[in-house]
Design an enzyme around this catalytic site. Sequence first.
Site, PDB file in Angstrom:
ATOM      1  N   SER A  69       0.794  -1.246   0.000  1.00 57.89           N
ATOM      2  CA  SER A  69       0.000   0.000   0.000  1.00 57.89           C
ATOM      3  C   SER A  69       0.816   1.279   0.000  1.00 57.89           C
ATOM      4  O   SER A  69       0.246   2.361  -0.174  1.00 57.89           O
ATOM      5  CB  SER A  69      -0.930   0.029   1.209  1.00 57.89           C
ATOM      6  N   LYS A  72       0.273   3.483  -2.877  1.00 56.38           N
ATOM      7  CA  LYS A  72      -0.901   4.369  -2.992  1.00 56.38           C
ATOM      8  C   LYS A  72      -0.492   5.849  -2.947  1.00 56.38           C
ATOM      9  O   LYS A  72      -1.193   6.705  -3.468  1.00 56.38           O
ATOM     10  CB  LYS A  72      -1.913   4.037  -1.888  1.00 56.38           C
ATOM     11  N   TYR A 194      -3.671  -2.469 -10.503  1.00 61.99           N
ATOM     12  CA  TYR A 194      -3.557  -2.242  -9.050  1.00 61.99           C
ATOM     13  C   TYR A 194      -2.615  -3.276  -8.408  1.00 61.99           C
ATOM     14  O   TYR A 194      -1.739  -2.925  -7.601  1.00 61.99           O
ATOM     15  CB  TYR A 194      -4.964  -2.297  -8.423  1.00 61.99           C
ATOM     16  N   TYR A 246      -4.571   3.518   7.910  1.00 62.07           N
ATOM     17  CA  TYR A 246      -5.909   2.903   8.026  1.00 62.07           C
ATOM     18  C   TYR A 246      -6.545   3.265   9.366  1.00 62.07           C
ATOM     19  O   TYR A 246      -6.568   4.427   9.743  1.00 62.07           O
ATOM     20  CB  TYR A 246      -5.844   1.377   7.834  1.00 62.07           C
ATOM     21  N   VAL A 264       1.277  -3.676   3.788  1.00 64.30           N
ATOM     22  CA  VAL A 264       1.282  -4.979   4.463  1.00 64.30           C
ATOM     23  C   VAL A 264       2.526  -5.810   4.134  1.00 64.30           C
ATOM     24  O   VAL A 264       2.723  -6.879   4.706  1.00 64.30           O
ATOM     25  CB  VAL A 264       0.007  -5.823   4.191  1.00 64.30           C
TER      26      VAL A 264
END
Length: 310
Positions: A69, A72, A194, A246, A264
Site C-alpha cells: 500500500s 498508494k 492495481y 488505516y 502490508v
Amino acid sequence: MMVEKFEYLSKILMETFEEVGQKNPLGEVADYIPELSKADPECFGVSLVDLSGKSVGYGDFEKKFSIQSITKVFSLSLCLGHFGEKIFKRVNREPSGNPFNSLVQLEKENGIPRNPFINAGALVISDMLLDIFDDPKQGYLDFLQDISNNDNLSYNPKIFTSEKENKERNAALAYFMKSYGNINNDVDRLLDFYFFQCAIEMNTMELALAFRFLANHGLVPHSKNRVLTASQAKRINALMLTCGFYDEAGDFSYRVGLPGKSGVGGGVVAILPQNFSICSYSPVLNKQGNSTKSIQLLEMFTSNSGESIF
Ligand code: GLN
C-alpha cells in the site's frame, strides 16, 4: 541539513535501531496471500535520507520487499499532479476508521471511498491513471524511476500472481464501486494494474529516496523535476498524516508525529517536511496490518531526537 545535524540524527537512529532490534515484535507476517507469508520475520532495516542526499542505512536496509500500500502515495501523486483537485469528486479526504479493505462505508456513501489510501480509494485513483498512459505499467515505473533516480525498479511476478489468485475482496470493492458509476474501466484490467503496483519491490533506501519530493515542496531534489505544486505536496502530506495507517492513523500521528504510509509488506515511510525522509522495514504486522517494529522504531526515533512536525 548541516553535517553535524545529520550525524546527530544518524547516531540516534543507530541506537534506536539496536534497541528496537532486540525486542520480539508482537504480530504476524501478512498471510492474506501465500507469497507474502514467506517473508523472513527476522528482517529489519531502516534508511534515512536528507534533502541534500546524505543518507544512512542500518540492518537489512537494502533488502527488497513488496511495497504494497505504500504505492498508494505514488498513485495519488501521479493522479493529483495530472488531474488536479477534480479527483476529489470521486474520492474523499476523511480518515476511514476502518480496515484497509473494508466494504462497509461504501454503500452508505454512494460508492465514494473515504480516502485515496484505503484499497477502495486506490482503486478509483488507479482507474483514473489507466486513462493517462498508453502503457500504464510502464508509465508508472517510469514515474517511480524518475522520482527515485533509479533505473533498476521492478515488480515481483510471484506476488503479482498471488494477489490475482486471491483477488476476491478487491474485486468486490471494484465491482461495487462500478455499480455506482465510480469505476470506468474494465474491472479485470483495473485489478491487473492495481496488483502490479502493490507487487513493486523496493528497499528502504530506495523508498526513502523516492519520498523526498514530498519533503521538498513537490520538487524531486536530485533532478529538480516538479512532480507536484508546493500546495499539492502539502495536501498529500496532510492525507498521509490523517489516513496513512488505516484505522491506526490517529495512533501513528500520536506516537510518531510524522506524515507517513505503511504497506502490508512490512514497510513504513515517513517524512519530516524540509528535512528528511525515513523508511523502516520489518514484515511482522500488528492487527491493523502495520509493521510493529517499524512503528516502534519511528516512535522512539522521533521521541529521542525531538524531530516531528509538532
Ligand atoms: N495488496 C494489498 C491489498 O490490496 C495491499 C494492502 C495493504 O498494503 N494494506 O489487499
